[in-house]
Design a protein around this motif. Structure first.
Motif, PDB file in Angstrom:
ATOM      1  N   ARG A 188       0.762   4.092  -3.863  1.00 31.35           N
ATOM      2  CA  ARG A 188      -0.316   3.662  -3.426  1.00 31.35           C
ATOM      3  C   ARG A 188      -1.578   4.269  -4.295  1.00 31.35           C
ATOM      4  NH1 ARG A 188      -0.653   5.152   1.755  1.00 31.35           N
ATOM      5  NH2 ARG A 188       0.270   3.260   2.491  1.00 31.35           N
TER       6      ARG A 188
ATOM      7  N   ASP B  94       3.104   4.828   7.115  1.00 37.25           N
ATOM      8  CA  ASP B  94       3.664   4.918   6.092  1.00 37.25           C
ATOM      9  C   ASP B  94       5.229   5.362   6.422  1.00 37.25           C
ATOM     10  OD1 ASP B  94       1.448   4.210   4.311  1.00 37.25           O
ATOM     11  OD2 ASP B  94       1.082   6.216   4.093  1.00 37.25           O
TER      12      ASP B  94
ATOM     13  N   THR C 251       2.868  -1.667   5.968  1.00 37.17           N
ATOM     14  CA  THR C 251       1.815  -1.604   5.186  1.00 37.17           C
ATOM     15  C   THR C 251       0.307  -1.949   6.008  1.00 37.17           C
ATOM     16  OG1 THR C 251       1.843  -4.066   5.059  1.00 37.17           O
ATOM     17  CG2 THR C 251       3.004  -2.813   3.188  1.00 37.17           C
ATOM     18  N   GLU C 252       0.538  -2.274   6.887  1.00 36.34           N
ATOM     19  CA  GLU C 252      -0.637  -2.458   7.930  1.00 36.34           C
ATOM     20  C   GLU C 252      -0.632  -1.410   8.965  1.00 36.34           C
ATOM     21  OE1 GLU C 252      -1.095  -6.176  10.613  1.00 36.34           O
ATOM     22  OE2 GLU C 252      -2.816  -6.286   9.439  1.00 36.34           O
TER      23      GLU C 252
END
Length: 136
Positions: A48, A107, A112-113
């Motif tokens: 990321r 994570d 992802t959200e």
């Protein structure tokens, strides 16, 4: 003691282990499984930050407030819960620490959200801070 505690991401109180606790069944997730999830979460974070042009950052803990706002936006129910946490008297630092922990929890779930459950768990790790501040 309030400002010092506000600098800690996770604050939980653990009780003493009782002899009866030792006879409980083993945890559902082994240490090796946890280590594997942590390694995967760290890899997610490394990728990321690399994609954002920040290869020098390795973990969510290293993200500043502005970057954190970009990578740790909760979903609508999570944001609502975070706004309702006013009773915890979160400082700006405390608010960002909750977001860091929630981002890490997401994570660890390979999500992802950031969902409401991640915000709720992150807030639960700060409850001790709220009770210490009330007692002070």
């Amino acid at each position: 003691s309030g400002p010092l505690l506000d600098r800690m991401d996770i604050q939980i109180e653990l009780g003493a282990v009782r002899p009866s606790d030792l006879s409980l069944p083993p945890a559902k997730e082994s240490s090796a499984d946890v280590a594997q999830r942590v390694a995967a979460a760290r890899d997610i974070q490394r990728k990321r930050f690399g994609a954002l042009g920040k290869p020098n950052l390795r973990t969510n803990a290293e993200a500043d407030g502005n970057l954190l706002e970009e990578i740790a936006t909760p979903d609508a129910p999570g944001l609502k819960l975070l706004r309702e946490a006013d009773s915890m008297n979160l400082s700006a630092r405390g608010y960002h620490r909750v977001l860091r922990v929630a981002r890490t929890l997401a994570d660890l779930d390979a999500r992802t959200e950031i969902a409401r459950i991640h915000i709720a768990e992150a807030l639960s790790y700060r409850q001790r801070l709220a009770s210490f501040q009330i007692a002070a």
